[in-house]
Design a protein around this motif. Structure first.
Motif, short mmCIF file in Angstrom:
data_model
loop_
_atom_site.label_atom_id
_atom_site.label_comp_id
_atom_site.label_asym_id
_atom_site.label_seq_id
_atom_site.Cartn_x
_atom_site.Cartn_y
_atom_site.Cartn_z
N VAL A 1 4.22 19.76 25.07
CA VAL A 1 4.32 19.48 23.65
C VAL A 1 5.09 18.47 23.45
N THR A 2 4.78 17.16 22.76
CA THR A 2 5.46 16.10 22.40
C THR A 2 5.61 15.86 21.09
N CYS A 3 6.28 14.78 20.76
CA CYS A 3 6.61 14.72 19.30
C CYS A 3 5.37 14.46 18.38
N MET A 4 4.20 14.10 19.10
CA MET A 4 3.01 13.48 18.16
C MET A 4 2.39 14.84 18.17
N THR A 5 2.38 15.93 19.25
CA THR A 5 1.34 17.01 19.10
C THR A 5 2.10 17.97 18.25
N SER A 6 3.20 18.06 18.14
CA SER A 6 3.91 18.86 17.00
C SER A 6 3.67 18.72 15.67
N THR A 7 3.38 17.41 15.28
CA THR A 7 2.98 17.11 13.76
C THR A 7 1.66 17.58 13.56
N THR A 8 1.66 18.49 12.58
CA THR A 8 0.48 19.46 12.27
C THR A 8 -0.54 18.73 11.24
N VAL A 9 -1.67 18.83 11.37
CA VAL A 9 -2.75 18.38 10.37
C VAL A 9 -2.32 18.48 8.76
N GLY A 10 -1.75 19.85 8.82
CA GLY A 10 -1.45 20.34 7.51
C GLY A 10 -0.35 19.63 6.83
N GLU A 11 0.69 19.12 7.66
CA GLU A 11 1.66 18.45 7.25
C GLU A 11 1.09 16.86 6.60
N VAL A 12 0.15 16.43 7.37
CA VAL A 12 -0.28 15.02 7.20
C VAL A 12 -1.23 14.95 5.94
N TYR A 13 -1.97 16.16 6.15
CA TYR A 13 -2.93 16.14 4.78
C TYR A 13 -1.97 16.20 3.51
N ASP A 14 -1.14 17.23 3.38
CA ASP A 14 -0.35 17.37 2.13
C ASP A 14 0.30 16.05 1.81
N ALA A 15 0.93 15.34 2.70
CA ALA A 15 1.54 13.90 2.35
C ALA A 15 0.40 13.15 1.81
N LYS B 1 0.78 -1.14 0.01
CA LYS B 1 0.01 0.01 0.09
C LYS B 1 0.71 1.16 -0.02
N GLN B 2 0.33 2.40 -0.29
CA GLN B 2 1.02 3.60 -0.15
C GLN B 2 0.66 3.95 1.28
N VAL B 3 1.99 4.13 2.14
CA VAL B 3 2.06 4.36 3.68
C VAL B 3 2.45 5.61 3.94
N LEU B 4 1.90 6.21 4.71
CA LEU B 4 2.20 7.44 5.51
C LEU B 4 2.33 7.15 6.94
N VAL B 5 3.78 7.08 7.30
CA VAL B 5 3.88 6.92 8.71
C VAL B 5 4.29 7.97 9.70
#
Length: 370
Positions: A346-360, A305-309
């Motif tokens: 502020v954790t490693c996960m909360t620092s990852t934005t929705v915009g980053e994930v959506y664009d990927a 599959k195409q996978v975003l981790v």
């Protein structure tokens, strides 16, 4: 004149040729007998399967026995390279006290598995064994670097650039050709996944984005936030012909229920009580899978599959995506850490934005061949 080493010999009943061994023209010896000891975790078992390609290249005439925990058995049950699958229990321990092998491959750093490598007879032993002091150690010089990653955070977190597969191939003295996972899912489970998605409203021309929301409970910050997934669903469902499926098991039941409720029907839940192979069938029906570093990630990689981790506390460089995905790594000083508890606001996960994930996800959607 019984050929005990014939691949067709059963012992307690006639073989498929229905004749005794003497003079049989269909006799075929097992060749190099190899024992693989890899028990847990399930994701680690699956990402170890590429070594089977390397073993068959080096020993084309060979018989491979794999011992694993019952929880991981379905990941290997239909594997075409595994001739004998044994579950770690008292009967297997008794059997291995008698059997002999040419090569033992021991890849777990658990005492119980390392001890089994030491007590089972073989001409050559590779990987990890157990010392007289009850501590694990590398059995061969080639395995020392692989072993050292567990001893030094500096090496594991910052110096090492090799994927897990390359590390294991090096430890086993095998040539690494970027070999892929080996996961065989029977057609009936693939059909189960297709029908489950179809029953939830997925049409033939839809692009299915699977959100694998959990990541186990051992390490902190391996799974992305509930709020992040909810906002991502809102953005994705504005895309034409896109359906969003929530993936997970019993541990993700409550989280997925909350996401489903708060996303107000914009996504659908594929269920939390599916078997391992049913879960694999559902993932097979997805086009893109968004996930943390967990079993669902490994299954998605294995199914091409195409996978975003989305990475947090674990090492992104050890994961091989085979050019079929992207990784998002946190820009925080403390990651990776492999901590079981995190006290930071502020954790490693909360620092990852929705915009980053959506664009990927959008980039990966563009790769999907409809």
């Amino acid at each position: 004149m019984i050929k005990f080493d014939c691949v067709y010999y059963l012992g307690e009943k006639p073989c498929k040729f229905k004749r005794i061994c003497e003079g049989c023209e269909d006799y075929r010896s097992m060749g190099v007998r190899i024992l693989v000891l890899k028990h847990a975790a399930m994701g680690d078992v699956l990402r170890t399967t590429p070594v089977l390609h390397g073993l068959k290249r080096k020993y084309p005439h060979s018989h491979i026995t794999w011992v694993t925990d019952p929880s991981a058995a379905d990941l290997l049950r239909y594997n075409p390279f595994v001739d004998t699958l044994l579950l770690y229990d008292i009967s297997t321990l008794a059997r291995l006290a008698v059997e002999e092998f040419d090569i033992i491959i021991s890849l777990d750093k658990e005492q119980r598995v390392a001890a089994l490598a030491m007590t089972t007879t073989a001409h050559e032993k590779l990987g990890v064994g157990l010392s007289p002091f009850g501590t694990v150690y590398p059995l061969n010089i080639d395995a020392e670097y692989y072993f050292s990653l567990g001893l030094s955070d500096e090496i594991k977190f910052f110096q090492n650039r090799k994927a897990y597969q390359e590390l294991v191939f090096d430890a086993l003295k095998l040539d690494y050709h970027k070999d892929d996972y080996v996961l065989e899912v029977p057609d009936r489970f693939l059909e189960f996944g297709r029908k489950r998605l179809e029953s939830l409203g997925v049409a033939r021309n839809d692009i299915v984005i699977g959100l694998n929301t959990g990541a186990g409970g051992i390490f902190a910050n391996k799974d992305w936030t509930t709020e992040g997934y909810i906002e991502l669903i809102d953005r994705l469902t504005h895309e034409r012909h896109v359906k969003v499926a929530l993936l997970g098991g019993k541990a993700e039941k409550e989280k997925n229920h909350e996401i489903l409720s708060r996303s107000k029907g914009k996504a659908f839940d594929t269920g939390s009580d599916n078997s391992l192979l049913e879960f694999s069938g559902i993932i097979n029906g997805c086009d893109v899978v968004v996930t943390g570093d967990t079993l669902g990630m490994h299954i998605a990689i294995a199914l091409k599959k195409q996978v975003l981790v989305i990475f947090g506390s674990t090492c992104s460089q050890e994961i091989e995506l085979y050019d079929r995905g992207e990784k998002i790594t946190p820009e925080v000083d403390c990651a990776p850490c492999y901590k079981r508890v995190c006290e930071k606001e502020v954790t490693c996960m909360t620092s990852t934005t929705v915009g980053e994930v959506y664009d990927a996800v959008k980039r990966l959607m563009a790769r999907v061949n409809r």
